[in-house]
Design a protein around this motif. Structure first.
Motif, PDB file in Angstrom:
ATOM      1  N   ILE A 504       0.851  -1.194   0.000  1.00  0.00           N
ATOM      2  CA  ILE A 504       0.000   0.000   0.000  1.00  0.00           C
ATOM      3  C   ILE A 504       0.883   1.240   0.000  1.00  0.00           C
ATOM      4  O   ILE A 504       2.098   1.157   0.211  1.00  0.00           O
ATOM      5  N   THR A 505       0.271   2.410  -0.224  1.00  0.00           N
ATOM      6  CA  THR A 505       1.020   3.661  -0.266  1.00  0.00           C
ATOM      7  C   THR A 505       1.081   4.304   1.113  1.00  0.00           C
ATOM      8  O   THR A 505       0.268   4.011   1.993  1.00  0.00           O
ATOM      9  N   GLU A 506       2.056   5.201   1.283  1.00  0.00           N
ATOM     10  CA  GLU A 506       2.172   5.929   2.554  1.00  0.00           C
ATOM     11  C   GLU A 506       0.937   6.767   2.832  1.00  0.00           C
ATOM     12  O   GLU A 506       0.461   6.846   3.972  1.00  0.00           O
ATOM     13  N   SER A 507       0.412   7.411   1.796  1.00  0.00           N
ATOM     14  CA  SER A 507      -0.726   8.306   1.998  1.00  0.00           C
ATOM     15  C   SER A 507      -1.958   7.560   2.490  1.00  0.00           C
ATOM     16  O   SER A 507      -2.791   8.129   3.197  1.00  0.00           O
ATOM     17  N   LEU A 508      -2.069   6.277   2.148  1.00  0.00           N
ATOM     18  CA  LEU A 508      -3.220   5.505   2.604  1.00  0.00           C
ATOM     19  C   LEU A 508      -3.213   5.398   4.132  1.00  0.00           C
ATOM     20  O   LEU A 508      -4.254   5.517   4.784  1.00  0.00           O
ATOM     21  N   LEU A 509      -2.038   5.190   4.722  1.00  0.00           N
ATOM     22  CA  LEU A 509      -1.948   5.120   6.178  1.00  0.00           C
ATOM     23  C   LEU A 509      -2.136   6.483   6.812  1.00  0.00           C
ATOM     24  O   LEU A 509      -2.799   6.621   7.842  1.00  0.00           O
ATOM     25  N   LEU A 510      -1.536   7.485   6.199  1.00  0.00           N
ATOM     26  CA  LEU A 510      -1.598   8.831   6.772  1.00  0.00           C
ATOM     27  C   LEU A 510      -3.024   9.354   6.818  1.00  0.00           C
ATOM     28  O   LEU A 510      -3.417  10.045   7.753  1.00  0.00           O
ATOM     29  N   ASN A 511      -3.813   8.995   5.799  1.00  0.00           N
ATOM     30  CA  ASN A 511      -5.197   9.474   5.706  1.00  0.00           C
ATOM     31  C   ASN A 511      -6.191   8.349   5.962  1.00  0.00           C
ATOM     32  O   ASN A 511      -7.297   8.359   5.422  1.00  0.00           O
ATOM     33  N   ALA A 512      -5.797   7.387   6.769  1.00  0.00           N
ATOM     34  CA  ALA A 512      -6.627   6.202   6.981  1.00  0.00           C
ATOM     35  C   ALA A 512      -7.945   6.545   7.658  1.00  0.00           C
ATOM     36  O   ALA A 512      -7.965   7.151   8.727  1.00  0.00           O
ATOM     37  N   THR A 513      -9.047   6.165   7.032  1.00  0.00           N
ATOM     38  CA  THR A 513     -10.367   6.316   7.620  1.00  0.00           C
ATOM     39  C   THR A 513     -10.674   5.079   8.459  1.00  0.00           C
ATOM     40  O   THR A 513      -9.908   4.115   8.490  1.00  0.00           O
ATOM     41  N   ASP A 514     -11.808   5.104   9.135  1.00  0.00           N
ATOM     42  CA  ASP A 514     -12.216   3.934   9.909  1.00  0.00           C
ATOM     43  C   ASP A 514     -12.370   2.710   9.008  1.00  0.00           C
ATOM     44  O   ASP A 514     -12.006   1.591   9.388  1.00  0.00           O
ATOM     45  N   ALA A 515     -12.934   2.943   7.802  1.00  0.00           N
ATOM     46  CA  ALA A 515     -13.121   1.834   6.866  1.00  0.00           C
ATOM     47  C   ALA A 515     -11.773   1.267   6.421  1.00  0.00           C
ATOM     48  O   ALA A 515     -11.599   0.045   6.303  1.00  0.00           O
ATOM     49  N   THR A 516     -10.791   2.157   6.167  1.00  0.00           N
ATOM     50  CA  THR A 516      -9.456   1.702   5.774  1.00  0.00           C
ATOM     51  C   THR A 516      -8.814   0.883   6.884  1.00  0.00           C
ATOM     52  O   THR A 516      -8.259  -0.201   6.647  1.00  0.00           O
ATOM     53  N   ALA A 517      -8.884   1.416   8.100  1.00  0.00           N
ATOM     54  CA  ALA A 517      -8.283   0.712   9.235  1.00  0.00           C
ATOM     55  C   ALA A 517      -8.928  -0.654   9.437  1.00  0.00           C
ATOM     56  O   ALA A 517      -8.230  -1.659   9.673  1.00  0.00           O
ATOM     57  N   GLU A 518     -10.240  -0.716   9.312  1.00  0.00           N
ATOM     58  CA  GLU A 518     -10.942  -1.984   9.500  1.00  0.00           C
ATOM     59  C   GLU A 518     -10.492  -3.018   8.470  1.00  0.00           C
ATOM     60  O   GLU A 518     -10.273  -4.197   8.806  1.00  0.00           O
ATOM     61  N   LYS A 519     -10.326  -2.600   7.212  1.00  0.00           N
ATOM     62  CA  LYS A 519      -9.915  -3.544   6.173  1.00  0.00           C
ATOM     63  C   LYS A 519      -8.463  -3.979   6.345  1.00  0.00           C
ATOM     64  O   LYS A 519      -8.113  -5.134   6.075  1.00  0.00           O
ATOM     65  N   LEU A 520      -7.608  -3.055   6.815  1.00  0.00           N
ATOM     66  CA  LEU A 520      -6.223  -3.428   7.061  1.00  0.00           C
ATOM     67  C   LEU A 520      -6.121  -4.442   8.200  1.00  0.00           C
ATOM     68  O   LEU A 520      -5.389  -5.438   8.102  1.00  0.00           O
ATOM     69  N   PHE A 521      -6.870  -4.190   9.267  1.00  0.00           N
ATOM     70  CA  PHE A 521      -6.824  -5.105  10.411  1.00  0.00           C
ATOM     71  C   PHE A 521      -7.409  -6.469  10.057  1.00  0.00           C
ATOM     72  O   PHE A 521      -6.949  -7.507  10.547  1.00  0.00           O
ATOM     73  N   SER A 522      -8.427  -6.472   9.190  1.00  0.00           N
ATOM     74  CA  SER A 522      -9.001  -7.765   8.783  1.00  0.00           C
ATOM     75  C   SER A 522      -7.997  -8.567   7.963  1.00  0.00           C
ATOM     76  O   SER A 522      -7.944  -9.797   8.050  1.00  0.00           O
ATOM     77  N   LEU A 523      -7.164  -7.870   7.163  1.00  0.00           N
ATOM     78  CA  LEU A 523      -6.114  -8.565   6.413  1.00  0.00           C
ATOM     79  C   LEU A 523      -5.071  -9.131   7.366  1.00  0.00           C
ATOM     80  O   LEU A 523      -4.597 -10.271   7.194  1.00  0.00           O
TER      81      LEU A 523
END
Length: 636
Positions: A504-523
């Protein structure tokens, strides 16, 4: 009153339905409001007895007036009866003695604005003082046209300041009811109606609630009008399409309230950069348009575009933070580029994307080649929709080498499109299109499943876990992006823990929404590791690296390419390696092409490398031949 014509003019200026009666109670005239309310034609009522029209009032005493009836003798005898009749209609009634400079608004009219009998004086200047400055000239023009006889009666909407300080929209209708023998108006009578609710409805339908600018609907109407006017006058018209650069990053980083404030300030800056006669509109999101009319030439358009870019680039103070953004502007001209509004909008939009892709913070004029490129782009999107079902998409693999052992220990899955006519198309030509159209979700899921299947095969052949990494677009992490239950899928496939990783890109983590965080943690819960791709080229935070338990940092190839000759790139790459190891992360160097680069990375303590020095991306069958070959043979 001295003229019956003036009386009839006043009657027709009234908003409520009224009749004019003769002394024997026959209908002399009826205003349009009366006829429309009862679905009657004028010839159906003229000359008829009032008792024919209102049989229920046959026994009504002569001095008991129906709310809609105005006896002509009474009106001739006293203007007060006219005022009473108008007041009964529910409107405020006003009377202006022009020569005597006396302006009187009825009790109902004053109450509508919250004023008592003594709050506002009787001179016209007192009422002018509470008229909105932006509407004052329009009101004066309507009144003067009526006084001079250019209009039979006036009808004007404007704002008046109420006693509580708020502005209220009113509709004033009136007519001259007395003129001197030489034609000078001496008296006007009319009504004032509160239309605030209608104006609010109109405002909501036509103006953007956040910025107060015309919305998409009103913009379309004005563009159609201005195109028609330009066609008649032969004068140049320009349409500017403005998009803020990296607005989403500000919105995600500082929150939606700050994003809204940024949009409001931007709207004000654009508005201040153009003339009063020009239209500035907000289409939605961070997209604005400007319609420039009656232009002398292209240079005028360029000056305004530069002025807008300069205004947008000034710092914004949001949440006590100084924030900088820029804008990209696309420009199209009428009649040179197109003659229809819809085509102008498409042209400006295409030109805006050219400006954005050229580096942002600039403007671009539409050209014919842009239109050709746009058609090619649409054609490619159509073909991309069929690429997956027609099995034109392929997954290639590039080896990742352990720099200590020289062995291929991982692989990166890379998407390729084998187009039936154009041949091999690389991802940078079509992934953006897939993201824009939403196809990236279906394609990305397919790539992940393909990569997982090959990981399973190669892990079995080697007798240990062979990890495959897959790039995931930020679009795939959006709340509405559909993806399978990867944990269940990998479990059903029988894959061991950490057999897969996502890049993934750096900006994805920097601007991580709740939905992004949830999908990352599920992975993570599914046993998938996480790598940050192109690390060092964007903005990042050590806290995010720990929060999301990142496993790998991939050093961007731009730093690797310059390590031999650029001390700064060498220092950056070395710093990333040391920092990553202190955080418990491993480092993968991208784009390794020379022995000198490999040797330096090994000395610097880098863990893994990939690049053309080892192998270019190859089909899975060819990749399989590389798995047990030591580094020395690969590099030869």
């Amino acid at each position: 009153m001295t003229h019956s014509a003036d009386l009839q003019t006043a009657l027709h200026a009234v908003a409520e339905g009224l009749l004019l009666l003769s002394s024997d109670l026959r209908i002399v005239d009826a205003n349009p409001s009366f006829l429309q309310r009862r679905a009657l034609q004028r010839e159906q009522v003229l000359g008829r007895s009032i008792f024919e029209l209102f049989p229920e009032h046959d026994s009504m005493p002569a001095d008991n007036a129906h709310p809609d009836l105005v006896p002509v003798d009474a009106l001739h005898a006293s203007e007060a009866r006219l005022r009473l009749a108008l007041e009964a209609a529910g409107d405020g009634v006003w009377e202006w003695d022009i020569g005597g400079d006396e302006f009187i608004l009825s009790r109902r009219g004053r109450a509508m604005l919250g004023y008592s009998e003594t709050d506002v004086g009787t001179s016209l200047i007192h009422w002018i003082a509470i008229t909105h400055p932006e509407d004052l000239q329009r009101v004066r023009d309507h009144v003067m046209d009526c006084i001079r006889g250019r209009l039979s009666f006036m009808s004007c909407e404007y704002r008046v300041r109420c006693r509580d300080g708020n502005w209220k929209w009113v509709l004033a209708r009136g007519a001259v009811v007395d003129r001197s023998e030489d034609g000078w108006a001496r008296r006007m009578v009319g009504t004032t109606v509160d239309i605030s609710s209608e104006q609010e409805t109109l405002r909501r339908a036509n103006f953007d609630a956040l910025t107060g600018l015309p919305n998409r609907s009103l913009f379309r109407e004005r563009l159609q009008y201005e195109v028609t006017a330009s066609r008649r006058s032969g004068r140049l018209l320009a349409l500017l399409f403005i998009d803020l650069d990296r607005f989403k990053e500000v919105n995600d980083l500082l929150g939606h309230d700050a994003g809204d404030e940024l949009l409001k300030q931007t709207a004000a800056r654009i508005r201040a950069s153009v003339r009063e006669v020009d239209t500035v509109a907000r289409l939605g999101g961070d997209e604005f348009t400007v319609i420039l009319t009656n232009l002398d030439g292209r240079s005028h358009v360029e000056n305004i575009a530069e002025k807008i870019l300069s205004a947008i680039s000034r710092p914004y103070l949001l949440n006590q933070e100084e924030i900088y953004v820029s804008g990209s502007i696309g420009i199209t001209l009428h009649p040179g580029d197109a003659s229809e509004p819809e085509r102008l909008v498409r042209n400006a939009d295409q030109a805006m994307y050219v400006a954005k892709n050229a580096g942002r913070n600039q403007f671009s004029f539409f050209t014919k080649s842009m239109q050709d490129q746009a058609w090619q782009r649409l054609k490619l999107i159509g073909e991309l929709r069929n690429a997956l079902p027609q099995r034109q998409l392929k997954v290639y693999f590039q080896p990742v080498v352990d720099l200590r052992s020289g062995q291929v220990v991982k692989g990166e899955a890379l998407l390729r499109w084998l187009h039936p006519v154009r041949g091999l198309i690389c991802p940078n030509e079509f992934v953006v299109l897939a993201e824009e159209t939403g196809l990236i979700n279906e394609i990305g899921n397919w790539v992940f499943m393909q990569a997982a299947a090959w990981s399973k095969r190669w892990s079995t052949l080697r007798g240990n876990v062979f990890q495959i990494s897959v790039n995931k677009s930020p679009v795939q992490f959006l709340a509405n992006a559909k993806s399978p239950n990867w944990g269940a899928y990998l479990k059903d496939l029988g894959l061991d823990w950490n057999s897969m990783s996502v890049e993934i890109t750096e900006s994805l983590l920097l601007n991580a929404t709740d939905a992004t965080a949830e999908k990352l943690f599920s992975l993570r819960d599914a046993g998938v590791q996480v790598a940050i791709d192109d690390f060092g080229t964007g903005y990042s935070s050590m806290a995010y690296l720990k929060k999301f338990a990142v496993d790998y940092l991939k050093v961007d190839q731009s730093f690797i390419r310059d390590t031999a000759c650029n001390s700064t790139s060498r220092t950056i790459a070395e710093t990333i390696i040391v920092m990553a190891h202190k955080l418990g992360l491993q480092v993968i160097a991208e784009g390794v092409e020379t022995e000198e680069q490999r040797n330096w990375l090994t000395e610097a303590g880098c863990d893994f490398a990939q690049g053309f020095l080892f192998s270019e991306p190859v089909p899975p069958e060819a990749f399989e031949q590389l798995l047990n070959i030591p580094y020395a043979r690969l590099a030869s």
